[in-house]
Design a protein around this motif. Structure first.
Motif, PDB file in Angstrom:
ATOM      1  N   LEU A  39      -8.341 -31.456  -9.499  1.00  0.00           N
ATOM      2  CA  LEU A  39      -9.711 -30.956  -9.359  1.00  0.00           C
ATOM      3  C   LEU A  39     -10.354 -30.711 -10.715  1.00  0.00           C
ATOM      4  O   LEU A  39      -9.848 -29.951 -11.535  1.00  0.00           O
ATOM      5  N   SER A  40     -11.482 -31.380 -10.939  1.00  0.00           N
ATOM      6  CA  SER A  40     -12.356 -31.034 -12.060  1.00  0.00           C
ATOM      7  C   SER A  40     -13.767 -31.296 -11.570  1.00  0.00           C
ATOM      8  O   SER A  40     -13.947 -31.934 -10.524  1.00  0.00           O
ATOM      9  N   PHE A  41     -14.773 -30.829 -12.301  1.00  0.00           N
ATOM     10  CA  PHE A  41     -16.148 -31.075 -11.875  1.00  0.00           C
ATOM     11  C   PHE A  41     -16.411 -32.570 -11.832  1.00  0.00           C
ATOM     12  O   PHE A  41     -16.264 -33.264 -12.843  1.00  0.00           O
ATOM     13  N   MET A  42     -16.766 -33.078 -10.675  1.00  0.00           N
ATOM     14  CA  MET A  42     -17.058 -34.501 -10.477  1.00  0.00           C
ATOM     15  C   MET A  42     -15.891 -35.392 -10.927  1.00  0.00           C
ATOM     16  O   MET A  42     -16.100 -36.546 -11.292  1.00  0.00           O
ATOM     17  N   LYS A  43     -14.681 -34.804 -10.960  1.00  0.00           N
ATOM     18  CA  LYS A  43     -13.477 -35.531 -11.382  1.00  0.00           C
ATOM     19  C   LYS A  43     -13.586 -36.055 -12.814  1.00  0.00           C
ATOM     20  O   LYS A  43     -12.937 -37.033 -13.200  1.00  0.00           O
ATOM     21  N   LEU A  44     -14.397 -35.387 -13.589  1.00  0.00           N
ATOM     22  CA  LEU A  44     -14.554 -35.770 -14.998  1.00  0.00           C
ATOM     23  C   LEU A  44     -13.313 -35.347 -15.778  1.00  0.00           C
ATOM     24  O   LEU A  44     -12.553 -34.488 -15.332  1.00  0.00           O
ATOM     25  N   PRO A  45     -13.092 -35.931 -16.953  1.00  0.00           N
ATOM     26  CA  PRO A  45     -11.909 -35.575 -17.741  1.00  0.00           C
ATOM     27  C   PRO A  45     -11.859 -34.080 -18.041  1.00  0.00           C
ATOM     28  O   PRO A  45     -12.890 -33.454 -18.299  1.00  0.00           O
ATOM     29  N   TRP A  46     -10.653 -33.520 -17.997  1.00  0.00           N
ATOM     30  CA  TRP A  46     -10.409 -32.094 -18.265  1.00  0.00           C
ATOM     31  C   TRP A  46     -10.061 -31.976 -19.740  1.00  0.00           C
ATOM     32  O   TRP A  46      -8.962 -32.358 -20.159  1.00  0.00           O
ATOM     33  N   VAL A  47     -11.011 -31.514 -20.535  1.00  0.00           N
ATOM     34  CA  VAL A  47     -10.830 -31.477 -21.995  1.00  0.00           C
ATOM     35  C   VAL A  47     -11.107 -30.057 -22.476  1.00  0.00           C
ATOM     36  O   VAL A  47     -12.252 -29.634 -22.558  1.00  0.00           O
ATOM     37  N   THR A  48     -10.052 -29.299 -22.768  1.00  0.00           N
ATOM     38  CA  THR A  48     -10.229 -27.890 -23.116  1.00  0.00           C
ATOM     39  C   THR A  48     -10.219 -27.632 -24.622  1.00  0.00           C
ATOM     40  O   THR A  48     -10.641 -26.568 -25.062  1.00  0.00           O
ATOM     41  N   VAL A  63     -17.903 -25.366 -17.857  1.00  0.00           N
ATOM     42  CA  VAL A  63     -16.975 -24.265 -18.138  1.00  0.00           C
ATOM     43  C   VAL A  63     -16.893 -23.388 -16.892  1.00  0.00           C
ATOM     44  O   VAL A  63     -17.924 -23.022 -16.326  1.00  0.00           O
ATOM     45  N   GLY A  64     -15.695 -23.043 -16.470  1.00  0.00           N
ATOM     46  CA  GLY A  64     -15.540 -22.142 -15.330  1.00  0.00           C
ATOM     47  C   GLY A  64     -15.390 -20.704 -15.793  1.00  0.00           C
ATOM     48  O   GLY A  64     -14.667 -20.425 -16.753  1.00  0.00           O
ATOM     49  N   ALA A  65     -16.082 -19.797 -15.103  1.00  0.00           N
ATOM     50  CA  ALA A  65     -15.937 -18.357 -15.366  1.00  0.00           C
ATOM     51  C   ALA A  65     -15.584 -17.676 -14.038  1.00  0.00           C
ATOM     52  O   ALA A  65     -16.427 -17.042 -13.403  1.00  0.00           O
ATOM     53  N   PRO A  66     -14.324 -17.832 -13.620  1.00  0.00           N
ATOM     54  CA  PRO A  66     -13.927 -17.366 -12.279  1.00  0.00           C
ATOM     55  C   PRO A  66     -13.670 -15.857 -12.266  1.00  0.00           C
ATOM     56  O   PRO A  66     -12.523 -15.404 -12.292  1.00  0.00           O
ATOM     57  N   PHE A  67     -14.734 -15.109 -12.201  1.00  0.00           N
ATOM     58  CA  PHE A  67     -14.665 -13.665 -12.387  1.00  0.00           C
ATOM     59  C   PHE A  67     -15.655 -12.970 -11.462  1.00  0.00           C
ATOM     60  O   PHE A  67     -16.831 -13.347 -11.424  1.00  0.00           O
ATOM     61  N   ASP A  68     -15.194 -11.974 -10.717  1.00  0.00           N
ATOM     62  CA  ASP A  68     -16.138 -11.239  -9.853  1.00  0.00           C
ATOM     63  C   ASP A  68     -15.830  -9.746  -9.784  1.00  0.00           C
ATOM     64  O   ASP A  68     -16.211  -9.075  -8.821  1.00  0.00           O
ATOM     65  N   ASP A 111     -15.199 -31.728 -18.129  1.00  0.00           N
ATOM     66  CA  ASP A 111     -14.928 -30.378 -17.642  1.00  0.00           C
ATOM     67  C   ASP A 111     -14.034 -29.709 -18.678  1.00  0.00           C
ATOM     68  O   ASP A 111     -12.907 -30.163 -18.924  1.00  0.00           O
ATOM     69  N   ALA A 112     -14.544 -28.668 -19.326  1.00  0.00           N
ATOM     70  CA  ALA A 112     -13.786 -28.007 -20.402  1.00  0.00           C
ATOM     71  C   ALA A 112     -12.868 -26.905 -19.877  1.00  0.00           C
ATOM     72  O   ALA A 112     -12.310 -26.135 -20.666  1.00  0.00           O
ATOM     73  N   GLY A 113     -12.724 -26.824 -18.556  1.00  0.00           N
ATOM     74  CA  GLY A 113     -11.784 -25.856 -17.981  1.00  0.00           C
ATOM     75  C   GLY A 113     -12.366 -24.455 -17.879  1.00  0.00           C
ATOM     76  O   GLY A 113     -13.560 -24.236 -18.087  1.00  0.00           O
ATOM     77  N   ASP A 114     -11.496 -23.519 -17.555  1.00  0.00           N
ATOM     78  CA  ASP A 114     -11.923 -22.145 -17.282  1.00  0.00           C
ATOM     79  C   ASP A 114     -11.660 -21.223 -18.468  1.00  0.00           C
ATOM     80  O   ASP A 114     -10.726 -21.439 -19.244  1.00  0.00           O
ATOM     81  N   ALA A 115     -12.465 -20.171 -18.557  1.00  0.00           N
ATOM     82  CA  ALA A 115     -12.134 -19.065 -19.456  1.00  0.00           C
ATOM     83  C   ALA A 115     -10.828 -18.436 -18.972  1.00  0.00           C
ATOM     84  O   ALA A 115     -10.497 -18.491 -17.793  1.00  0.00           O
ATOM     85  N   ASN A 116     -10.103 -17.847 -19.912  1.00  0.00           N
ATOM     86  CA  ASN A 116      -8.759 -17.319 -19.639  1.00  0.00           C
ATOM     87  C   ASN A 116      -8.856 -15.949 -18.949  1.00  0.00           C
ATOM     88  O   ASN A 116      -8.699 -14.905 -19.573  1.00  0.00           O
ATOM     89  N   ILE A 117      -9.151 -15.997 -17.636  1.00  0.00           N
ATOM     90  CA  ILE A 117      -9.474 -14.771 -16.884  1.00  0.00           C
ATOM     91  C   ILE A 117      -8.248 -14.217 -16.172  1.00  0.00           C
ATOM     92  O   ILE A 117      -7.474 -14.972 -15.599  1.00  0.00           O
ATOM     93  N   ILE A 144     -22.362 -25.855 -19.401  1.00  0.00           N
ATOM     94  CA  ILE A 144     -22.873 -25.453 -18.087  1.00  0.00           C
ATOM     95  C   ILE A 144     -21.771 -24.614 -17.459  1.00  0.00           C
ATOM     96  O   ILE A 144     -20.701 -25.122 -17.114  1.00  0.00           O
ATOM     97  N   VAL A 145     -22.029 -23.312 -17.368  1.00  0.00           N
ATOM     98  CA  VAL A 145     -21.001 -22.351 -16.979  1.00  0.00           C
ATOM     99  C   VAL A 145     -21.116 -22.066 -15.488  1.00  0.00           C
ATOM    100  O   VAL A 145     -22.197 -21.691 -15.004  1.00  0.00           O
ATOM    101  N   LEU A 146     -20.009 -22.238 -14.778  1.00  0.00           N
ATOM    102  CA  LEU A 146     -19.983 -21.971 -13.343  1.00  0.00           C
ATOM    103  C   LEU A 146     -19.365 -20.601 -13.109  1.00  0.00           C
ATOM    104  O   LEU A 146     -18.199 -20.370 -13.448  1.00  0.00           O
ATOM    105  N   GLY A 147     -20.178 -19.664 -12.562  1.00  0.00           N
ATOM    106  CA  GLY A 147     -19.643 -18.330 -12.241  1.00  0.00           C
ATOM    107  C   GLY A 147     -18.993 -18.335 -10.895  1.00  0.00           C
ATOM    108  O   GLY A 147     -18.976 -19.330 -10.185  1.00  0.00           O
TER     109      GLY A 147
END
Ligand code: MN
Ligand code: MN
Length: 373
Positions: A39-48, A63-68, A111-117, A144-147
């Motif tokens: 899984l990556s956004f639109m299956k684009l390369p995962w480059v962190t 960038v993913g920001a999986p935080f709530d 897709d640059a991956g997620d912040a280290n949450i 483009i940060v996805l919350g």
């Protein structure tokens, strides 16, 4: 080793027998259906790695920001980045019908991956979202940060303003809520406060802040007085009803560019009516249409130099039928496609970036001491 028992009568070539030995074309993960493979956004390369983002001259990085942990009502937005990444059924090199462009043929998007949450630690999450967005934005890529809940805009927009030039970015903020509270029950970094923190810290000037879609019964009168003092500009949902979204957004673009060189776009998905986007933490009836918001994003990105964007408050547990995640996915795609149109027109997309001073933050080594509670 024991001999594998078999019946000599059925010692057959099952592949040949069943027709499974013919030649089949195989596909890359990028071209396979979206539900197959990693899984990556639109299956684009995962480059962190920021050095790799820089070397490849990436134009746009998800960038993913999986935080709530900073929500005031319904939780679940920590699952937003994952849901937004997968809320799309077209794989491979897509074609924007609305903008007549194949964005991934024109731009380098990864897709640059997620912040280290980790959970239950607001300060740490905000620090690491800030560092992640700083790392990405300093390479010259547009993050483009996805919350994530909306509190993530404080560290994210701060990072973008810092790498570009503090006080130089305008913010166009779509939301049912102003998110300019002094505090949430005494908490300074909850999701009702990020716009106040951005302005107070000097990352963004109040007069460079434009809000669209406010409605409902919050915040209180005193908060609007503070906003007026700061020079914020806002457009209530009532104004969209009276004048139409197109005219209101055109005015907001002029206001956002009154001074600033760049624009950061913050999209709280709850600006959309909960009938169309129910999967969110603080739903507010009477909102914008999905199509109005997607059109507004195309309109804005076509007209400004976009420095960064976030899409926040998608809460998959409340998102029956995934309609909210889908519109969030398309919001990011519409921005990317509009950037691709800018590139084909010879306008700037990525920028030169800026070298960050090394060793500014202690790295900390990976450890393994968390466990489900
Ligand atoms: Mn918000
Ligand atoms: Mn909101």
């Amino acid at each position: 080793m024991a001999e594998r028992p078999h019946d000599p009568d059925v010692n057959r070539d099952f592949a040949a027998l069943n027709g499974w030995d013919r030649e089949y074309e195989s596909f890359t993960d990028f071209d396979l259906p979206t539900y197959v493979g990693p899984l990556s956004f639109m299956k684009l390369p995962w480059v962190t790695d920021p050095a790799e983002l820089r070397r490849r001259e990436i134009d746009v990085a998800i960038v993913g920001a999986p935080f709530d942990d900073a929500v005031t009502h319904r939780p679940g937005a920590r699952f937003g980045p994952r849901a937004i990444r997968e809320a799309q059924y077209t794989s491979g090199s897509i074609n924007s019908l609305q903008l007549d462009v194949e964005p991934f043929e024109v731009l380098n998007v990864v897709d640059a991956g997620d912040a280290n949450i980790v959970p239950a630690w607001i300060d740490r999450a905000h620090a690491l979202i800030y560092r992640k967005v700083l790392d990405v934005a300093s390479t010259g890529a547009i993050p483009i940060v996805l919350g994530g809940d909306h509190s993530i805009t404080w560290p994210s927009a701060t990072a973008v303003a810092e790498v570009r030039r503090p006080g130089s970015i305008g913010i166009v903020h779509f939301d049912a809520h102003a998110d300019t509270a002094a505090d949430d029950w005494g908490v300074l970094n909850g999701h009702g406060t990020p716009m106040r923190r951005l302005i107070e810290s000097g990352a963004v000037k109040g007069r460079n802040f434009v809000q669209i879609g406010l409605r409902g019964y919050w915040p209180p009168v005193e908060t609007f007085e503070w906003m007026r003092e700061q020079g914020l500009r806002w457009h209530l949902m009532r104004e969209i009803e009276e004048r139409g979204a197109e005219a209101v957004v055109a005015q907001a673009i002029d206001e956002a560019l009154d001074g600033p060189d760049f624009v950061y776009l913050s999209l709280d998905i709850d600006v959309i009516d909960p009938g169309m986007a129910p999967g969110t933490g603080t739903p507010e009836p009477g909102g914008m249409l999905s199509r109005e918001v997607l059109r507004a994003i195309r309109q804005i990105v076509a007209a400004v130099d976009l420095a960064g964007m976030d899409v926040v408050e998608v809460s998959p547990p409340y998102d029956h039928a995934e309609t909210t995640a889908m519109v969030a996915n398309r919001a990011a795609l519409e921005a990317i496609s509009a950037l691709a149109v800018r590139r084909t027109a010879g306008k700037p997309v990525r920028w030169a970036g800026r070298e960050l001073p090394p060793g500014r933050f202690p790295a900390g080594s990976p450890e393994h001491h968390g466990h489900p509670g």
